[in-house]
Write a protein that holds these residues in place. Structure first.
Motif, PDB file in Angstrom:
ATOM      1  N   ASN A 106       0.817  -1.219   0.000  1.00 28.92           N
ATOM      2  CA  ASN A 106       0.000   0.000   0.000  1.00 28.92           C
ATOM      3  C   ASN A 106       0.850   1.267   0.000  1.00 28.92           C
ATOM      4  OD1 ASN A 106      -2.261  -1.707   0.246  1.00 28.92           O
ATOM      5  ND2 ASN A 106      -2.108  -1.681   2.474  1.00 28.92           N
ATOM      6  N   ASN A 111      -6.607  -0.877   8.319  1.00 30.86           N
ATOM      7  CA  ASN A 111      -5.893  -1.780   7.425  1.00 30.86           C
ATOM      8  C   ASN A 111      -6.223  -3.201   7.901  1.00 30.86           C
ATOM      9  OD1 ASN A 111      -4.069  -3.192   5.821  1.00 30.86           O
ATOM     10  ND2 ASN A 111      -2.264  -2.560   6.989  1.00 30.86           N
ATOM     11  N   PRO A 112      -6.938  -4.004   7.115  1.00 27.23           N
ATOM     12  CA  PRO A 112      -6.950  -4.029   5.658  1.00 27.23           C
ATOM     13  C   PRO A 112      -8.208  -3.526   4.953  1.00 27.23           C
ATOM     14  CG  PRO A 112      -7.656  -6.140   6.467  1.00 27.23           C
ATOM     15  CD  PRO A 112      -7.417  -5.291   7.689  1.00 27.23           C
ATOM     16  N   GLY A 142      -9.672  -0.503   4.759  1.00 26.54           N
ATOM     17  CA  GLY A 142      -9.685   0.848   4.218  1.00 26.54           C
ATOM     18  C   GLY A 142     -10.801   1.714   4.785  1.00 26.54           C
ATOM     19  N   PHE A 192      -2.316   5.412   7.453  1.00 27.97           N
ATOM     20  CA  PHE A 192      -2.849   5.755   6.128  1.00 27.97           C
ATOM     21  C   PHE A 192      -3.782   6.960   6.180  1.00 27.97           C
ATOM     22  CE2 PHE A 192      -1.698   1.281   6.018  1.00 27.97           C
ATOM     23  CZ  PHE A 192      -0.914   1.236   4.865  1.00 27.97           C
ATOM     24  N   LYS A 219       4.456   5.503   3.631  1.00 28.73           N
ATOM     25  CA  LYS A 219       3.393   5.153   2.681  1.00 28.73           C
ATOM     26  C   LYS A 219       3.106   6.290   1.712  1.00 28.73           C
ATOM     27  CE  LYS A 219       2.627   1.721   5.730  1.00 28.73           C
ATOM     28  NZ  LYS A 219       3.468   1.482   6.912  1.00 28.73           N
ATOM     29  N   ARG A 228      -9.941   5.064  -7.251  1.00 26.66           N
ATOM     30  CA  ARG A 228     -10.719   4.191  -6.364  1.00 26.66           C
ATOM     31  C   ARG A 228     -12.182   4.151  -6.782  1.00 26.66           C
ATOM     32  NH1 ARG A 228      -9.748   6.688  -1.640  1.00 26.66           N
ATOM     33  NH2 ARG A 228     -11.688   7.869  -1.789  1.00 26.66           N
ATOM     34  N   ASN A 273      -6.100   4.256   0.104  1.00 28.27           N
ATOM     35  CA  ASN A 273      -5.418   3.756  -1.093  1.00 28.27           C
ATOM     36  C   ASN A 273      -5.422   2.236  -1.206  1.00 28.27           C
ATOM     37  OD1 ASN A 273      -3.698   3.816   1.212  1.00 28.27           O
ATOM     38  ND2 ASN A 273      -1.919   3.476  -0.105  1.00 28.27           N
ATOM     39  N   PHE A 274      -6.365   1.578  -0.534  1.00 28.97           N
ATOM     40  CA  PHE A 274      -6.532   0.128  -0.655  1.00 28.97           C
ATOM     41  C   PHE A 274      -7.947  -0.238  -0.228  1.00 28.97           C
ATOM     42  CE2 PHE A 274      -4.647   1.152   3.414  1.00 28.97           C
ATOM     43  CZ  PHE A 274      -5.482   0.517   4.318  1.00 28.97           C
ATOM     44  N   ARG A 298      -6.991  -8.290  -0.361  1.00 34.09           N
ATOM     45  CA  ARG A 298      -6.746  -6.845  -0.280  1.00 34.09           C
ATOM     46  C   ARG A 298      -5.956  -6.390  -1.498  1.00 34.09           C
ATOM     47  NH1 ARG A 298      -2.602  -4.761   3.968  1.00 34.09           N
ATOM     48  NH2 ARG A 298      -1.266  -5.019   2.138  1.00 34.09           N
ATOM     49  N   ALA A 309      -4.243  -2.736  -3.434  1.00 34.09           N
ATOM     50  CA  ALA A 309      -3.916  -1.313  -3.396  1.00 34.09           C
ATOM     51  C   ALA A 309      -4.481  -0.620  -4.619  1.00 34.09           C
ATOM     52  CB  ALA A 309      -2.405  -1.131  -3.348  1.00 34.09           C
ATOM     53  N   LYS A 331      -3.581   1.473  -7.566  1.00 32.30           N
ATOM     54  CA  LYS A 331      -2.324   1.718  -8.277  1.00 32.30           C
ATOM     55  C   LYS A 331      -2.541   2.775  -9.365  1.00 32.30           C
ATOM     56  CE  LYS A 331       0.725  -0.997  -7.480  1.00 32.30           C
ATOM     57  NZ  LYS A 331       1.808  -0.972  -6.457  1.00 32.30           N
TER      58      LYS A 331
END
Length: 358
Positions: free
Chosen positions: A31, A155-156, A158, A186, A214, A274, A294-295, A335, A337, A339
């Protein structure tokens, strides 16, 4: 099947699965900011090489000044660490032998570090689709322990909770005289970030953990910080090794914090990508967590355990993060991310191919 406990380093994953890594792949399991590090890192890098001949500043004064200015807290309320992982380890040492509650699913290092320090671990597990805290039972659980770990944004999943929920959790822990550790690693990826940083500097029962690796894509340098009451930080910091943060990391951190445009551009990019991904998931019958950073978590609802989808994507060169070691998930989700656009397109194309065959 013993899979790696964390994302990143996909070669270890392929080795554990006895699979040949494909010639091309994209690692969605880590992430990190897809836009990379601020340009200033490359600009200053050659000049920083001269600093490696001397010992780094053990007080991290320059970096503390930058963080204090950004966050509106006193420098005495900050402890700098060699990544958030070192700070989690220091907190666990401080909690040696205590009762610790972890709100799960959550980053696995909380439990690992606390188990190493002979803590007794308890779980409060939240569930889909909304992943909300069960306040009535959680309040009683908080009263029975010495500390609570809470990852926010989570996390995880979001998921980001509203400010009233965070305030309730802080107040409940304070009334119970239970230490609350909020991991905001995050936080700066959220379009509407919620932070408890200033409250932590004034309370003996609240710590806020941040990562600088991150957002600024400097995971290899290892850099994070902890905010809390000065007396509490002094006790936690007693077991930190001298010179634990290297000189280049200290320089890079200060430079990154002065580049506000980089994080602003990142948030806008992440938000747009996203939402594009989530629209695709909805149209193609994939479930996802309501991630705000971001995930996110994703699953094919036709499967219970997502291993078949996980392996299909690996063979396509797409590395997602398994969830077998997250209590409450146990492989039922994957999970991923957020990108760059082309890489997200690759993921969506692979998921479309999966749907054709299933």
């Amino acid at each position: 099947m013993q899979l790696p406990a964390h994302g990143s380093n996909p070669d270890h994953l392929f080795k554990a699965l006895d699979m040949e890594p494909p010639a091309e792949m994209v690692d969605f399991s880590v992430n990190i900011n897809p836009l990379g590090a601020p340009r200033e890192i490359k600009h200053h890098w050659q000049n920083w090489l001269g600093d490696i001949a001397d010992y780094p500043d053990p007080s991290a004064a320059q970096l503390k000044q930058a963080i204090a200015a950004n966050e509106g807290v006193r420098e005495a309320c900050l402890l700098i660490g060699n990544g958030a992982s070192e700070l989690i380890t220091l907190i666990a040492r401080y909690l040696y032998g205590k009762k610790v509650l972890i709100i799960h699913p959550a980053f696995s290092e909380y439990a690992s570090a606390c188990k190493n320090e002979h803590c007794t671990i308890f779980y409060h597990i939240v569930h889909p689709p909304n992943w909300q805290l069960k306040k009535a039972s959680l309040e009683q659980e908080i009263k029975a322990v010495d500390a609570v770990f809470f990852c926010h944004p989570n996390n995880p999943t979001g998921v980001q909770y509203d400010s009233s929920t965070i305030d309730w959790l802080i107040d409940t822990c304070h009334q119970a005289k239970t230490l609350l550790i909020i991991d905001e690693a995050f936080y700066d990826f959220s379009s509407n970030p919620i932070s408890s940083m200033k409250q932590a500097s004034q309370s003996p029962y609240l710590l806020v953990l941040r990562s600088l690796t991150k957002m600024y894509s400097i995971a290899g340098l290892r850099l994070g910080f902890l905010a809390g009451h000065p007396e509490l930080l002094a006790r936690i910091g007693t077991s930190q090794p001298h010179w634990s943060i290297n000189a280049i990391a200290l320089k890079a951190g200060a430079v990154c914090l002065n580049n506000h445009q980089h994080s602003k551009q990142t948030r806008a990019y992440i938000s747009a990508e996203r939402e594009r991904l989530f629209s695709y998931f909805k149209e193609n019958n994939f479930q996802h967590s309501p991630g705000s950073v971001n995930f996110y978590l994703i699953r094919d609802p036709s499967l219970g355990d997502q291993q078949e989808l996980f392996l299909f994507l690996l063979r396509s060169g797409i590395v997602l993060r398994h969830t077998y070691n997250f209590p409450g998930l146990e492989g039922k989700w994957l999970r991923a991310a957020v990108k760059k656009e082309a890489e997200n397109n690759w993921l969506m194309e692979a998921l479309s191919e999966w749907k054709k065959g299933n």
